[in-house]
Write a protein that holds these residues in place. Structure first.
Motif, PDB file in Angstrom:
ATOM      1  N   ALA A  23       6.261 -30.946  -6.248  1.00 47.56           N
ATOM      2  CA  ALA A  23       6.464 -31.962  -7.282  1.00 47.56           C
ATOM      3  C   ALA A  23       6.055 -31.467  -8.653  1.00 47.56           C
ATOM      4  CB  ALA A  23       5.685 -33.223  -6.925  1.00 47.56           C
ATOM      5  N   PHE A  24       5.008 -30.624  -8.699  1.00 52.03           N
ATOM      6  CA  PHE A  24       4.582 -30.227 -10.034  1.00 52.03           C
ATOM      7  C   PHE A  24       4.683 -28.738 -10.290  1.00 52.03           C
ATOM      8  CE2 PHE A  24       0.532 -30.667  -7.637  1.00 52.03           C
ATOM      9  CZ  PHE A  24       0.063 -29.382  -7.722  1.00 52.03           C
ATOM     10  N   ALA A  25       5.102 -27.935  -9.319  1.00 49.84           N
ATOM     11  CA  ALA A  25       5.221 -26.494  -9.536  1.00 49.84           C
ATOM     12  C   ALA A  25       6.681 -26.125  -9.785  1.00 49.84           C
ATOM     13  CB  ALA A  25       4.674 -25.738  -8.338  1.00 49.84           C
ATOM     14  N   ARG A  26       7.157 -26.389 -11.006  1.00 51.40           N
ATOM     15  CA  ARG A  26       8.526 -26.041 -11.373  1.00 51.40           C
ATOM     16  C   ARG A  26       8.574 -24.578 -11.778  1.00 51.40           C
ATOM     17  NH1 ARG A  26      12.382 -29.317 -14.254  1.00 51.40           N
ATOM     18  NH2 ARG A  26      11.681 -28.310 -16.179  1.00 51.40           N
ATOM     19  N   LEU A  27       9.220 -23.766 -10.969  1.00 51.93           N
ATOM     20  CA  LEU A  27       9.332 -22.352 -11.263  1.00 51.93           C
ATOM     21  C   LEU A  27      10.480 -22.102 -12.251  1.00 51.93           C
ATOM     22  CD1 LEU A  27       8.746 -20.917  -7.694  1.00 51.93           C
ATOM     23  CD2 LEU A  27       7.069 -21.405  -9.493  1.00 51.93           C
ATOM     24  N   SER A  34      17.376 -27.317 -13.931  1.00 54.58           N
ATOM     25  CA  SER A  34      17.180 -28.751 -14.173  1.00 54.58           C
ATOM     26  C   SER A  34      17.866 -29.240 -15.448  1.00 54.58           C
ATOM     27  CB  SER A  34      15.681 -29.053 -14.266  1.00 54.58           C
ATOM     28  OG  SER A  34      15.137 -28.518 -15.475  1.00 54.58           O
ATOM     29  N   GLY A  35      18.090 -28.309 -16.401  1.00 57.88           N
ATOM     30  CA  GLY A  35      18.703 -28.698 -17.661  1.00 57.88           C
ATOM     31  C   GLY A  35      17.711 -29.097 -18.731  1.00 57.88           C
ATOM     32  N   ASP A  72      19.120 -23.030 -23.945  1.00 53.81           N
ATOM     33  CA  ASP A  72      20.175 -24.037 -23.825  1.00 53.81           C
ATOM     34  C   ASP A  72      19.727 -25.172 -22.903  1.00 53.81           C
ATOM     35  OD1 ASP A  72      22.630 -25.164 -24.417  1.00 53.81           O
ATOM     36  OD2 ASP A  72      23.675 -24.171 -22.769  1.00 53.81           O
ATOM     37  N   LEU A  73      18.492 -25.621 -23.124  1.00 56.45           N
ATOM     38  CA  LEU A  73      17.911 -26.695 -22.326  1.00 56.45           C
ATOM     39  C   LEU A  73      17.542 -27.872 -23.221  1.00 56.45           C
ATOM     40  CD1 LEU A  73      15.442 -24.643 -20.080  1.00 56.45           C
ATOM     41  CD2 LEU A  73      17.664 -25.569 -19.392  1.00 56.45           C
ATOM     42  N   GLU A  74      17.493 -29.054 -22.632  1.00 59.63           N
ATOM     43  CA  GLU A  74      16.977 -30.237 -23.333  1.00 59.63           C
ATOM     44  C   GLU A  74      15.455 -30.108 -23.413  1.00 59.63           C
ATOM     45  OE1 GLU A  74      16.057 -34.914 -22.356  1.00 59.63           O
ATOM     46  OE2 GLU A  74      17.576 -33.855 -21.186  1.00 59.63           O
TER      47      GLU A  74
END
Length: 311
Positions: A23-27, A34-35, A72-74
């Motif tokens: 849930a909190f470890a976004r690699l 994810s954008g 190129d991400l939000e």
């Protein structure tokens, strides 16, 4: 039978723990897919990150915008309310999360963490600091990519002081500092405590500066960029920069960088490339100048420039 009962108890627990970790470890790949990228900046901290006319502003906010654009991400800003110390801020916002910030759908998981945290002091000694048992205190995070050098600065009221050639003047003239800050400690302890009674404490540098404008103190000490910003907002030649140093203070300049989770160095390298380009092509200096701030490159770039000049 007992083994089956234990398995029945452990499987949901392990599943929940894995979900919590995910849930909190976004690699790096997760972030790019994810954008959006979530960048951590301090709340109500001008000129670095604050709200102006209902919109996020500040040099760190604009740095975050440029990082997101490069990928190129939000951009999603993660506003950080400072805790008691940097270790708490890193734990609550980068690698673990605050115990009050829960995800309603998954009670074991933290709701929000920053993928990258800005305005983190870049200091190798601190990064590898150990506890009493020899364990690394910050082993869960990586601090890297310095993008600015910061320093302490005094501004003074020229109607009260002709100049500030030495801090000894504050034995007799009042100076405003932020409560529980390095300047607060310095002016209450240096010179055998002889400046203690002339040191006035305020909740923020902005309030200390307002006290100077009201004639309550003759000077203010805060970080260079904060002082530059406050002088620019005041727009009066009455308030000036002091040129003195601070004897016995210890470290008076330090680099500012980023922090990322130890498990996602790849994202850190990618962000570091963006910041490095901004420094080398002058974009970082232009960004600071747009806010009326002086910009000093981190020590690494200064050493490189000195080496090139020597050759």
């Amino acid at each position: 039978m007992l083994r089956n009962k234990l398995a029945a108890l452990l499987i949901p627990l392990l599943t929940g723990l894995l979900a919590c970790e995910q849930a909190f470890a976004r690699l790096y790949d997760d972030v790019m897919a994810s954008g959006y990228i979530r960048m951590g900046v301090y709340k109500d901290f001008p000129p670095y990150s604050f709200m102006r006319d209902g919109e996020p502003a500040g040099v760190d906010v604009e740095i975050a915008q440029r990082v997101a654009k490069a990928f190129d991400l939000e951009l999603q800003l993660h506003w950080i309310t400072p805790d008691e110390n940097l270790e708490d801020d890193l734990r609550n916002n980068v690698w673990k999360g605050h115990y009050l910030d829960k995800d309603e759908e998954n009670p074991l998981a933290m709701k929000h963490l920053a993928d990258v945290m800005l305005r983190v002091p870049y200091d190798k000694a601190y990064a590898y600091k150990q506890d009493s048992l020899g364990y690394l205190i910050n082993e869960q995070v990586v601090m890297k990519a310095p993008y600015q050098q910061e320093r302490w600065q005094v501004a003074y009221d020229s109607k009260k002081l002709e100049a500030v050639r030495t801090v000894a003047v504050f034995q007799y003239e009042p100076i405003g500092v932020e409560v529980d800050s390095v300047p607060a400690f310095y002016f209450t302890s240096a010179m055998g405590g002889r400046m203690r009674n002339m040191t006035h404490h305020y909740a923020s540098p902005r309030l200390a500066f307002e006290a100077m404008q009201q004639g309550k103190v003759a000077a203010v000490m805060a970080m260079q960029s904060e002082i530059d910003w406050l002088l620019g907002q005041a727009g009066s030649a009455q308030y000036r920069l002091a040129e003195n140093g601070f004897p016995t203070m210890g470290k008076q300049t330090w680099d500012i960088g980023i922090a990322i989770r130890q498990t996602d160095r790849q994202l850190g390298y990618a962000v570091e490339e963006v910041l490095d380009r901004m420094i080398r092509d002058g974009e970082m200096a232009e960004l600071f100048a747009a806010y009326g701030l002086r910009y000093t490159k981190p020590e690494f770039y200064q050493v490189m420039a000195e080496g090139s000049a020597a050759n």
